[in-house]
Design a protein around this motif. Structure first.
Motif, PDB file in Angstrom:
ATOM      1  N   PHE A   7     -16.169  15.421 -79.459  1.00 38.81           N
ATOM      2  CA  PHE A   7     -14.872  15.845 -78.949  1.00 38.81           C
ATOM      3  C   PHE A   7     -14.512  17.160 -79.612  1.00 38.81           C
ATOM      4  N   LEU A   8     -13.491  17.779 -79.141  1.00 39.16           N
ATOM      5  CA  LEU A   8     -13.064  19.052 -79.713  1.00 39.16           C
ATOM      6  C   LEU A   8     -12.640  18.869 -81.162  1.00 39.16           C
ATOM      7  N   PRO A   9     -12.830  19.880 -81.983  1.00 35.47           N
ATOM      8  CA  PRO A   9     -12.361  19.779 -83.369  1.00 35.47           C
ATOM      9  C   PRO A   9     -10.858  19.507 -83.402  1.00 35.47           C
ATOM     10  N   LEU A  10     -10.464  18.554 -84.234  1.00 31.05           N
ATOM     11  CA  LEU A  10      -9.058  18.179 -84.342  1.00 31.05           C
ATOM     12  C   LEU A  10      -8.621  18.248 -85.799  1.00 31.05           C
ATOM     13  N   PRO A  11      -7.346  18.534 -86.020  1.00 27.50           N
ATOM     14  CA  PRO A  11      -6.826  18.466 -87.388  1.00 27.50           C
ATOM     15  C   PRO A  11      -6.894  17.021 -87.894  1.00 27.50           C
ATOM     16  N   GLY A  12      -7.051  16.848 -89.207  1.00 28.07           N
ATOM     17  CA  GLY A  12      -7.136  15.517 -89.800  1.00 28.07           C
ATOM     18  C   GLY A  12      -5.984  14.613 -89.415  1.00 28.07           C
TER      19      GLY A  12
END
Length: 100
Positions: A7-12
């Motif tokens: 999936f797309l990079p996401l913030p923690g």
């Protein structure tokens, strides 16, 4: 046996909100156990069971797969011929199971 997650990079903070806790770590540890077992010529199924705090309860070969797609879902049944596995990992004899 292979698995993946993309999936797309996401913030923690967002990952913590939408993902089940510890599932990515669990997948990593199971995969590592399987790879290590293969490298050392051990049974990867038993290695995954131990790593996941599980048990192998049946081993066999899938025969006679019957399936069809209905309303966008694959439905059907199959027969597995094989050996039941005792709690200590030994075979207990022939068995046959069908699933729908």
């Amino acid at each position: 046996c292979r698995g993946g997650l993309a999936f797309l990079p996401l913030p923690g903070k967002e990952v913590k909100r939408i993902c089940m806790r510890h599932t990515v770590s669990q997948a990593y540890h199971l995969g590592t156990a399987i790879l290590e077992a293969r490298r050392s010529h051990r049974n990867p199924v038993y290695a995954a069971a131990v790593a996941g705090n599980g048990k192998v309860i049946f081993a066999g070969k899938i025969h006679n797969v019957n399936r069809k797609t209905t309303a966008g879902f694959a439905k059907g049944n199959f027969i597995i011929n094989g050996q039941e596995i005792s709690q200590d990992g030994g075979d207990t004899g022939p068995a046959s199971h069908g699933m729908a």
